[in-house]
Structure formats: structure tokens, C-alpha cells
Design an enzyme around this catalytic site. Structure first.
Site, short mmCIF file in Angstrom:
data_model
loop_
_atom_site.label_atom_id
_atom_site.label_comp_id
_atom_site.label_asym_id
_atom_site.label_seq_id
_atom_site.Cartn_x
_atom_site.Cartn_y
_atom_site.Cartn_z
N TYR A 1 5.66 -3.12 -16.02
CA TYR A 1 5.50 -1.66 -16.15
C TYR A 1 4.63 -1.14 -15.03
CZ TYR A 1 7.70 0.48 -20.17
OH TYR A 1 8.61 1.04 -21.01
N GLU B 1 4.09 2.66 -14.50
CA GLU B 1 4.13 4.14 -14.53
C GLU B 1 3.09 4.70 -13.56
OE1 GLU B 1 3.94 5.71 -18.51
OE2 GLU B 1 5.71 4.57 -19.08
N ASP C 1 23.15 16.32 -0.88
CA ASP C 1 23.40 15.15 -1.74
C ASP C 1 24.31 14.22 -0.94
OD1 ASP C 1 24.34 13.29 -3.54
OD2 ASP C 1 24.49 14.70 -5.21
N THR D 1 22.12 8.38 -3.91
CA THR D 1 22.16 7.16 -4.70
C THR D 1 22.18 6.01 -3.69
OG1 THR D 1 24.56 7.33 -4.86
CG2 THR D 1 23.29 8.13 -6.73
N LYS E 1 26.34 3.08 -3.00
CA LYS E 1 27.70 3.38 -2.50
C LYS E 1 27.82 2.81 -1.08
CE LYS E 1 28.29 7.26 -5.66
NZ LYS E 1 27.05 7.75 -6.25
N ARG F 1 22.14 -0.05 -8.04
CA ARG F 1 22.33 1.29 -8.61
C ARG F 1 20.97 1.94 -8.79
NH1 ARG F 1 27.63 1.32 -10.29
NH2 ARG F 1 27.36 3.44 -11.03
N1 DSN Z 1 30.50 8.68 -10.25
C1 DSN Z 1 30.24 8.81 -8.85
C2 DSN Z 1 31.49 8.75 -8.04
O1 DSN Z 1 32.39 8.01 -8.43
O2 DSN Z 1 31.62 9.41 -7.02
C3 DSN Z 1 29.43 9.99 -8.56
O3 DSN Z 1 28.27 9.95 -9.33
#
Ligand code: DSN
Length: 468
Positions: free
Chosen positions: A75, A77, A220, A246, A249, A255
Site C-alpha cells: 500500500y 496511498e 487523449d 493509457t 495500447k 493496463r
Molecule cells: N476500449 C478502448 C478501445 O478499444 O479503444 C478505449 O478505452
């Protein structure tokens, strides 16, 4: 873990007492064969199929190693130097190292690496810079935006007033509409980026509009972060106040997500960094997932190596080749091609809701691409008329131009095989037909033949770093 409960559910074990024969240092395959077999099955599924979903990728074994490290147990925080728990000397160094790498990779002065994923990260940004009820402007979900860019069923449109903008008929962001709506409604924030945009994001043009109306500009970059670090897409850092991404990708990490504040953001509001930190904790989250933060750090380290630039370049080259091959086979693509890792096929000219058929048919042969709405979709989000394809994961496996041609050929054969299936207007008839279609997928030997071909092909391109 309650051993006796496991005993009832899992006949592999006879458990005496709370732990019985189980011990804390057993290997997973010994301790929990049922879960182990599922993990092995997923490993096999990933090896034997091709991931063409543009938001997915295959992380390295180094990233997976960090994810399954002891940091998972800790933990922490708070933030480095200011934690609410003891024992965080190492945690502070892990988080600081990851932050420093993110700052270097994206060339930003400030970053928060704690968001659990993109959705809470966007929520944190809005809560940091907006009052409830202020207006947010994002690309309409059905045109390629994201749920958290103000979609009507997302919390983001419950707390804030959402004003979506759209794509033009030729599949480009309608900047005239963005400008008109922004001038009229004076949004607190404008979001650029999304989930199904095959073209470069015009950051400069968005910045001009946001600056004109005094709005924050949030880029984004979840889909294209790896392309930005790999210099295959313009960076938003000189144009946006805030950047969210994120990490799993094109960036090829675990993730998770990161929020960055740019120099321009700090010039607009010198306290923006602290506001973001407070919005994450105590605003929205509790303890950070330190193992994920370590994994993000490893992924950023990988992304800053020279090889990563070649990887990002290959992603785009592959997407362009796949797009050209599909067009040569007569398919229509939204915007007529791609600038990045993503292709959006418009299947509406062959009937409505065609993605509903092509997605499971491709899955049956071992190609995972997802059905998706297209701008002005004549059907509905559940039965969309498009198919979304992407090359990040396939490129990680080493696929290049000849393999893109092969993939386009398989897609063509599959689309032709299912061409006579048409979605009925009537809702009950529709459900029955889809059920019938899916049952047919399992019994039609045509799919078995192609599935074997795809499987053999996949064996030539093992997923690097994954156990075989
Ligand atoms: N679910 C993602 C995507 O497939 O683009 C976006 O959050």
C-alpha cells in the site's frame, strides 16, 4: 484464499484444515490447476490467433515480470515522500523513476502515473479543472470518441454538460463544427483524441480554438502514445494543457494510465499539477497499483530505446499496407485510408450492421478485430456497420507487408463467405438470425480450413516473451 472452500470447488485437492496440503510457496500449476489451465488456454489462444484490435498489444516478459512482482502487495496511498503508510522507501523510488521516464519520453514537466486506467484519469482531469455543470466538448462516441469524453450514459455527462462534436462525411474531424460550438457554448474543456480515428489528430487547430474561447485543451492520446514516443505522430505537448494516455495500447505497457501537464498547462494555471494530484487521491482513488507503475516504468524504458522507433514506424507502415490491400479488394474505409495504427472499414454499402457478422466470422478463423460504429452509422451501436482493425499487436509479432496482404485476403474471403447474411429490421427476427449465424459458425467446415491456415501462420510468428 480459503482452503476449505477451494476443496469443495476443486476436486484436485484434498485439503485438511484451512491450508491443508496447500502451502504459500507452491507454484500456481500445483496450487490451483483450474486457474492455471485457464491461463495456459489464454496463452494458447493468443499464440494461435492474430490480435487486430487496435487498442490491444503484447507486453514484453520484462513488463509482465514487473506486474507480477512483490510491489503488488504494498500500500502506498499518497505520493513519493508523502505517504500514509510506512515501508515505502522503495515504492517512492519506483514511482519517481517511472515519473522521470514519462517526463523524458513525452517531454513534459509534470506527470501523475497513478490512474488505474483511462476512464478514472479523464474523470480526475475534469474534476480538477471544471466546476460541476460546466461544459465539456469531446468527439461523439459513435463517431470515434470515448465513453468518458461526455457520452450520454457516462458519468462524465451527469456531472458536466456534454456537447459532442462529430466527423464530416469524409471521415475527418469536423473542425468547423468544433469552432462553432466552442464559440457559442464556451466549454471549460475541449478533448481531442478518441478510439476510432484513423487520421492524425490536428492538435494545432484544436489549440487555436481552445485558446480563442479560453478552454483547457486535453489531448487523449491513449491510442497513439507509442506512435508519439516513436516519432510517427505529432506530439500534442506544445498545443494542449493536459495530456492523458493509457499505457497498454501502442505504448505496449501494462493496463494503466498517466496524466501529464505541459508547460502551456502550467502557464495557464501554475497549480495544475497539484490539482491533478489531489483529484486522483484523495479525490477518486485509494492506493496506487505499484506493480503497474513499475510495469509502466519498464515499458517507458523500452519505448525510449532506438528499436522502439522502428517498431512504431512499422506499425504505421503495416496499417497503410493493410488499408491499401483492403481497398484493392474493393472495401471502403472511413477517411479513405489511415495515418496511424488503425483502420475503420465501412461495411454499410453491403447492408446495415455488417460488423455484427464479420467480427464473429473473423474470430472463427482466428482473426480478432472488433465491430465498431462508423460516423453516421445507419444501424445501432450494438449492431454496428463497421469493423475496426489495428496493427500494434501484429507488428510486435514481427508481421510486415507480405503478411498484411495475407490478412487482407483472409478478410476478403470471409466477407465473401458471409455476404448473404442480412440483418432484419424486426428486433426479434434480428436476435434469432444472429443466434442462427453464430451456431452456423461452429458447424460450417469452411471456417475450420481457414482457421488451420491462420494457426499455422501464427506459429511462424510466436509472441515474443510469451511462454510457449
Ligand atoms: N476500449 C478502448 C478501445 O478499444 O479503444 C478505449 O478505452
Amino acid at each position: 484464499l480459503v482452503g476449505s472452500e477451494m476443496c469443495i470447488r476443486d476436486r484436485h485437492y484434498t485439503v485438511r484444515g484451512r491450508w491443508g496440503k496447500l502451502s504459500h510457496n507452491m507454484q500456481l500449476d500445483q496450487l490451483d490447476p483450474s486457474m492455471w489451465q485457464l491461463l495456459q488456454a489464454e496463452n494458447r489462444r493468443q499464440q494461435d490467433t492474430l490480435t487486430l484490435i487496435p487498442s490491444e498489444n503484447h507486453t514484453s516478459s520484462a513488463v509482465l515480470r514487473a506486474l507480477s512482482s512483490v510491489l503488488s502487495d504494498k500500500y502506498a496511498e499518497g505520493y513519493p515522500g508523502k505517504r500514509y503508510y510506512p515501508g515505502n522507501e522503495i515504492a517512492d523510488q519506483v514511482e519517481t523513476l517511472t515519473r522521470d521516464r514519462a517526463k523524458a519520453a513525452f517531454k513534459v514537466p509534470y506527470v501523475n502515473v497513478q490512474p488505474y486506467s483511462g476512464s478514472p484519469a479523464n474523470l480526475a482531469i475534469y474534476s480538477a479543472v471544471l466546476e460541476p455543470g460546466q461544459t465539456i466538448m469531446g468527439l461523439n462516441l459513435l463517431d470515434g470518441g470515448h465513453l468518458t469524453h461526455g457520452w450520454k450514459f457516462s458519468m462524465t455527462s451527469k456531472f458536466w454538460h456534454s456537447l459532442p462534436y462529430h466527423m464530416t462525411a469524409d471521415g475527418r474531424i469536423d473542425l468547423d463544427e468544433v469552432r462553432r460550438l466552442a464559440k457559442e457554448h464556451k466549454p471549460g474543456i475541449i478533448i481531442c483524441g478518441g478510439t476510432a480515428i484513423p487520421r492524425a489528430i490536428p492538435f494545432k487547430e484544436f489549440a487555436e480554438i481552445a485558446d480563442e474561447v479560453g478552454a483547457y485543451l486535453l489531448a487523449d492520446i491513449s491510442h497513439i502514445a507509442g506512435l508519439i514516443v516513436g516519432e510517427q505522430h505529432q506530439s500534442p505537448v506544445d498545443f494542449a494543457h493536459l495530456v492523458m494516455t493509457t499505457t497498454h495500447k501502442t505504448l505496449r505497457g501494462p493496463r494503466g494510465a498517466m496524466i501529464m501537464v505541459t508547460e502551456k498547462g502550467l502557464a495557464k494555471n501554475a497549480e495544475l499539477g497539484e490539482k491533478i494530484d489531489k483529484a486522483i487521491i484523495p479525490g477518486l482513488q485509494g492506493g496506487p497499483h505499484l506493480n503497474t507503475i513499475a510495469g509502466i516504468g519498464v515499458a517507458l524504458h523500452e519505448a525510449m530505446q532506438t528499436e522502439f522507433k522502428a517498431y512504431a514506424q512499422q506499425i504505421v507502415e503495416n496499417a497503410k499496407t493493410l488499408a491499401q490491400e483492403l481497398q484493392a479488394q474493393g472495401f471502403k474505409l472511413i477517411s479513405g485510408g489511415t495515418d496511424n495504427h488503425l483502420i475503420l472499414m465501412d461495411l454499410s454499402y453491403t447492408g446495415i450492421g455488417r460488423g455484427t457478422f464479420l467480427d464473429p466470422a473473423l474470430e472463427q478463423i482466428g482473426l480478432c478485430a472488433n465491430r465498431n460504429t462508423i460516423p453516421n452509422d445507419p444501424s445501432s451501436p450494438f449492431y454496428p456497420s463497421g469493423l475496426r482493425l489495428g496493427t500494434p499487436a501484429a507488428t510486435t509479432r514481427g508481421l510486415k507487408a507480405p503478411e498484411m496482404k495475407q490478412i487482407a485476403d483472409w478478410i476478403t474471403q470471409t466477407a465473401s463467405h458471409i455476404k448473404d447474411w442480412q440483418l432484419p429490421e424486426d428486433k426479434t427476427a434480428r436476435l434469432a438470425l444472429i443466434k442462427d449465424f453464430k451456431a452456423r459458425l461452429k458447424t460450417d467446415s469452411w471456417y475450420t480450413g481457414l482457421n488451420s491456415e491462420v494457426k499455422q501462420f501464427c506459429q511462424r510468428f510466436p509472441i515474443p516473451g510469451l511462454e510457449t
